[in-house]
Design a protein around this motif. Structure first.
Motif, PDB file in Angstrom:
ATOM      1  N   GLU A 174       0.837  -1.200   0.000  1.00  0.00           N
ATOM      2  CA  GLU A 174       0.000   0.000   0.000  1.00  0.00           C
ATOM      3  C   GLU A 174       0.874   1.253   0.000  1.00  0.00           C
ATOM      4  O   GLU A 174       0.687   2.149  -0.810  1.00  0.00           O
ATOM      5  N   PHE A 175       1.894   1.264   0.898  1.00  0.00           N
ATOM      6  CA  PHE A 175       2.726   2.465   0.975  1.00  0.00           C
ATOM      7  C   PHE A 175       3.613   2.606  -0.249  1.00  0.00           C
ATOM      8  O   PHE A 175       3.867   3.720  -0.719  1.00  0.00           O
ATOM      9  N   THR A 176       4.087   1.471  -0.766  1.00  0.00           N
ATOM     10  CA  THR A 176       4.910   1.540  -1.973  1.00  0.00           C
ATOM     11  C   THR A 176       4.078   2.087  -3.122  1.00  0.00           C
ATOM     12  O   THR A 176       4.538   2.929  -3.887  1.00  0.00           O
ATOM     13  N   ASP A 217      -4.050  20.511  -8.139  1.00  0.00           N
ATOM     14  CA  ASP A 217      -3.124  19.697  -7.357  1.00  0.00           C
ATOM     15  C   ASP A 217      -3.823  18.465  -6.804  1.00  0.00           C
ATOM     16  O   ASP A 217      -4.898  18.567  -6.196  1.00  0.00           O
ATOM     17  N   TRP A 218      -3.190  17.311  -7.006  1.00  0.00           N
ATOM     18  CA  TRP A 218      -3.683  16.024  -6.499  1.00  0.00           C
ATOM     19  C   TRP A 218      -3.086  15.871  -5.103  1.00  0.00           C
ATOM     20  O   TRP A 218      -1.928  15.505  -4.960  1.00  0.00           O
ATOM     21  N   VAL A 219      -3.857  16.252  -4.075  1.00  0.00           N
ATOM     22  CA  VAL A 219      -3.274  16.468  -2.751  1.00  0.00           C
ATOM     23  C   VAL A 219      -3.480  15.318  -1.763  1.00  0.00           C
ATOM     24  O   VAL A 219      -3.037  15.406  -0.620  1.00  0.00           O
ATOM     25  N   GLY A 220      -4.149  14.253  -2.172  1.00  0.00           N
ATOM     26  CA  GLY A 220      -4.310  13.162  -1.222  1.00  0.00           C
ATOM     27  C   GLY A 220      -5.307  12.146  -1.702  1.00  0.00           C
ATOM     28  O   GLY A 220      -5.752  12.180  -2.854  1.00  0.00           O
ATOM     29  N   GLY A 221      -5.651  11.222  -0.805  1.00  0.00           N
ATOM     30  CA  GLY A 221      -6.607  10.185  -1.163  1.00  0.00           C
ATOM     31  C   GLY A 221      -6.528   9.041  -0.185  1.00  0.00           C
ATOM     32  O   GLY A 221      -6.027   9.190   0.929  1.00  0.00           O
ATOM     33  N   ASP A 222      -7.017   7.918  -0.602  1.00  0.00           N
ATOM     34  CA  ASP A 222      -6.941   6.716   0.217  1.00  0.00           C
ATOM     35  C   ASP A 222      -6.870   5.527  -0.722  1.00  0.00           C
ATOM     36  O   ASP A 222      -7.421   5.574  -1.826  1.00  0.00           O
ATOM     37  N   THR A 223      -6.169   4.474  -0.284  1.00  0.00           N
ATOM     38  CA  THR A 223      -5.942   3.316  -1.141  1.00  0.00           C
ATOM     39  C   THR A 223      -6.252   2.067  -0.343  1.00  0.00           C
ATOM     40  O   THR A 223      -5.736   1.900   0.767  1.00  0.00           O
ATOM     41  N   THR A 224      -7.099   1.209  -0.870  1.00  0.00           N
ATOM     42  CA  THR A 224      -7.463   0.013  -0.137  1.00  0.00           C
ATOM     43  C   THR A 224      -7.809  -1.123  -1.095  1.00  0.00           C
ATOM     44  O   THR A 224      -7.864  -0.920  -2.303  1.00  0.00           O
ATOM     45  N   GLY A 235       1.172  12.835   1.861  1.00  0.00           N
ATOM     46  CA  GLY A 235       2.221  12.398   2.778  1.00  0.00           C
ATOM     47  C   GLY A 235       1.889  12.583   4.243  1.00  0.00           C
ATOM     48  O   GLY A 235       2.429  11.896   5.099  1.00  0.00           O
ATOM     49  N   ASP A 236       0.992  13.481   4.566  1.00  0.00           N
ATOM     50  CA  ASP A 236       0.621  13.670   5.972  1.00  0.00           C
ATOM     51  C   ASP A 236      -0.808  13.155   6.171  1.00  0.00           C
ATOM     52  O   ASP A 236      -1.409  12.594   5.262  1.00  0.00           O
ATOM     53  N   ASP A 237      -1.366  13.385   7.355  1.00  0.00           N
ATOM     54  CA  ASP A 237      -2.739  12.932   7.602  1.00  0.00           C
ATOM     55  C   ASP A 237      -3.764  13.754   6.831  1.00  0.00           C
ATOM     56  O   ASP A 237      -4.903  13.327   6.653  1.00  0.00           O
ATOM     57  N   GLY A 238      -3.377  14.913   6.409  1.00  0.00           N
ATOM     58  CA  GLY A 238      -4.276  15.743   5.607  1.00  0.00           C
ATOM     59  C   GLY A 238      -3.468  16.721   4.780  1.00  0.00           C
ATOM     60  O   GLY A 238      -2.304  17.007   5.089  1.00  0.00           O
ATOM     61  N   GLY A 296      -9.900   8.504  -3.812  1.00  0.00           N
ATOM     62  CA  GLY A 296     -10.028   7.266  -3.053  1.00  0.00           C
ATOM     63  C   GLY A 296     -10.089   6.132  -4.062  1.00  0.00           C
ATOM     64  O   GLY A 296     -10.857   6.210  -5.020  1.00  0.00           O
ATOM     65  N   ILE A 297      -9.269   5.120  -3.868  1.00  0.00           N
ATOM     66  CA  ILE A 297      -9.270   4.029  -4.848  1.00  0.00           C
ATOM     67  C   ILE A 297      -9.294   2.682  -4.134  1.00  0.00           C
ATOM     68  O   ILE A 297      -8.526   2.454  -3.192  1.00  0.00           O
ATOM     69  N   ALA A 298     -10.213   1.811  -4.549  1.00  0.00           N
ATOM     70  CA  ALA A 298     -10.210   0.417  -4.098  1.00  0.00           C
ATOM     71  C   ALA A 298      -9.756  -0.426  -5.282  1.00  0.00           C
ATOM     72  O   ALA A 298     -10.224  -0.223  -6.408  1.00  0.00           O
TER      73      ALA A 298
HETATM   74  P1  ADP Z   1      -3.739   7.613   6.904  1.00  0.00           P
HETATM   75  O1  ADP Z   1      -3.389   6.273   7.433  1.00  0.00           O
HETATM   76  O2  ADP Z   1      -3.312   8.738   7.753  1.00  0.00           O
HETATM   77  O3  ADP Z   1      -5.176   7.698   6.439  1.00  0.00           O
HETATM   78  P2  ADP Z   1      -2.725   6.739   4.428  1.00  0.00           P
HETATM   79  O4  ADP Z   1      -1.681   5.746   4.812  1.00  0.00           O
HETATM   80  O5  ADP Z   1      -4.040   6.235   3.988  1.00  0.00           O
HETATM   81  O6  ADP Z   1      -2.865   7.794   5.576  1.00  0.00           O
HETATM   82  O7  ADP Z   1      -2.153   7.676   3.266  1.00  0.00           O
HETATM   83  C1  ADP Z   1      -0.866   8.253   3.377  1.00  0.00           C
HETATM   84  C2  ADP Z   1      -0.803   9.477   2.499  1.00  0.00           C
HETATM   85  O8  ADP Z   1      -0.996   9.071   1.150  1.00  0.00           O
HETATM   86  C3  ADP Z   1      -1.904  10.503   2.789  1.00  0.00           C
HETATM   87  O9  ADP Z   1      -1.331  11.801   2.652  1.00  0.00           O
HETATM   88  C4  ADP Z   1      -2.934  10.253   1.719  1.00  0.00           C
HETATM   89  O10 ADP Z   1      -3.630  11.440   1.390  1.00  0.00           O
HETATM   90  C5  ADP Z   1      -2.073   9.766   0.560  1.00  0.00           C
HETATM   91  N1  ADP Z   1      -2.796   8.853  -0.343  1.00  0.00           N
HETATM   92  C6  ADP Z   1      -3.271   7.618  -0.103  1.00  0.00           C
HETATM   93  N2  ADP Z   1      -3.883   7.093  -1.169  1.00  0.00           N
HETATM   94  C7  ADP Z   1      -3.811   8.047  -2.136  1.00  0.00           C
HETATM   95  C8  ADP Z   1      -4.288   8.134  -3.464  1.00  0.00           C
HETATM   96  N3  ADP Z   1      -4.977   7.151  -4.057  1.00  0.00           N
HETATM   97  N4  ADP Z   1      -4.035   9.278  -4.148  1.00  0.00           N
HETATM   98  C9  ADP Z   1      -3.351  10.284  -3.566  1.00  0.00           C
HETATM   99  N5  ADP Z   1      -2.875  10.259  -2.343  1.00  0.00           N
HETATM  100  C10 ADP Z   1      -3.115   9.160  -1.610  1.00  0.00           C
END
Ligand code: ADP
Ligand code: MG
Length: 331
Positions: free
Chosen positions: A15-17, A126-133, A37-40, A98-100
């Motif tokens: 996931e982190f890679t 800017d693509w500033v964050g998300g979640d991956t699962t 890279g951070d929590d938000g 957010g991507i599954a």
């Molecule tokens: P947390 O455990 O705090 O929710 P994550 O481990 O899910 O953090 O995500 C680590 C960082 O990676 C966060 O800054 C998050 O926004 C980013 N991130 C995770 N998935 C994606 C994605 N699909 N696109 C962009 N950023 C992502």
């Protein structure tokens, strides 16, 4: 921490890679203080503007085919959200994804993130964050834009007697889908054009921003002209009258009129803008069409009634069976 993609002692590694490799991009905007890279993420909102926030979910089988080209899918997932910004008259600024995924497929992810990332760069988002699962392939895109106070284009702002306008050409994306489903066959150049319109919609951002002080109500056509115009009518408490001849459509003489009418009036995914504007704006809109090099067509007007009436070439009312896409409709 959300459920990770692999089991075992290194369960978070993939996931982190994947996040580091595919979802971490340098930021472009000076109002983005902190990206992935951070929590938000930290974004500097402009105090003179309203934030405009919109989300779209795209689910495999429901919105795209499992074998969809990942580059085009990434591009389109963002483009359809940018289209919502255009429809509000907003300037897009930040997006999260957010991507599954059922599993990590580097080749797929690399192409997908390039498609998404290049589209973001093209429109200075800017693509500033998300979640991956792990899960069935699903994309949740949230976009944030800004619009000067009081200038957003809303569905509830149409006035009785407004002209109704649309940008571009309607029905080509729906015909492209019919081709993919093997329901119709098209010759070139229509074949290529309709598939291109389905796969790579163009968000009408410059138009949306230019309409801020011109249009009354606005919507983007994602579910079909009739369905989307109906949303304006419902929100604004008005009816509409449309002239088939005035609606911009592809000229494909060898397809049946009712198939063309269904695609143009009820086929989704055009991502053109449908908006209403007063009579006094006609000249400005003709000029704007030239400036943007984008056709703008006046297709009818709003009235005090409730329904949408369609008029054929001889000014006779007509109906079509389909009126637009509804995910929960039982067929
Ligand atoms: P947390 O455990 O705090 O929710 P994550 O481990 O899910 O953090 O995500 C680590 C960082 O990676 C966060 O800054 C998050 O926004 C980013 N991130 C995770 N998935 C994606 C994605 N699909 N696109 C962009 N950023 C992502
Ligand atoms: Mg998380």
């Amino acid at each position: 921490m959300t459920a990770s993609l692999v089991k075992g002692t290194d369960k978070n590694m993939q996931e982190f890679t994947a996040i580091a490799q595919f979802f971490t991009h340098p930021t472009l905007r000076s109002d983005t203080l902190l990206g992935v890279g951070d929590d938000g993420a930290l974004c500097q909102a402009d105090s003179q503007q309203m934030l405009v926030i919109s989300t779209d979910l795209l689910v495999v089988h429901q919105h795209f085919f499992p074998d969809a080209d990942p580059y085009l899918l990434g591009q389109k997932a963002l483009a359809v959200n940018l289209s919502d910004m255009a429809a509000m008259g907003a300037s897009p600024a930040w997006v999260t994804l957010g991507i599954a995924l059922p599993h990590i497929d580097s080749e797929w992810l690399s192409a997908f993130s390039q498609g998404f990332g290049r589209c973001a760069k093209k429109y200075q988002v800017d693509w500033v964050g998300g979640d991956t699962t792990r899960g069935e392939l699903t994309l949740a895109v949230q976009i944030i834009g800004q619009v000067p106070q009081g200038e957003a284009l809303r569905r509830d702002a149409a006035q009785i007697g407004d002209d109704i306008w649309v940008s571009g050409c309607l029905g080509e994306a729906a015909l492209g889908l019919q081709v993919l489903l093997n329901k119709i066959a098209l010759d070139d150049p229509e074949h290529t054009r309709c598939l291109q319109r389905l796969h790579t919609p163009t968000p009408r951002l410059a138009l949306g921003m230019a309409l801020r002080n011109i249009a009354h109500a606005c919507i983007d056509i994602s579910d079909g002209l009739l369905a989307d115009l109906q949303h304006i009518c419902d929100a604004s408490s008005c009816g509409a009258r449309l002239e088939w001849d005035a609606i911009p459509k592809p000229n494909i003489p060898y397809i049946a009129l009712n198939a063309l009418q269904t695609a143009v009036l009820a086929g989704g995914e055009d991502y053109e803008l449908c908006f209403t504007a007063p009579y006094a704006a006609r000249e400005k809109l003709i000029q704007l069409s030239q400036t943007l090099d984008l056709p703008l067509s006046r297709i009818g007007h709003t009235h005090a009634g409730q329904n949408i009436t369609l008029l054929d070439t001889k000014q006779r009312p007509f109906n079509i069976k389909e009126t637009g896409y509804d995910h929960f409709r039982t067929r």
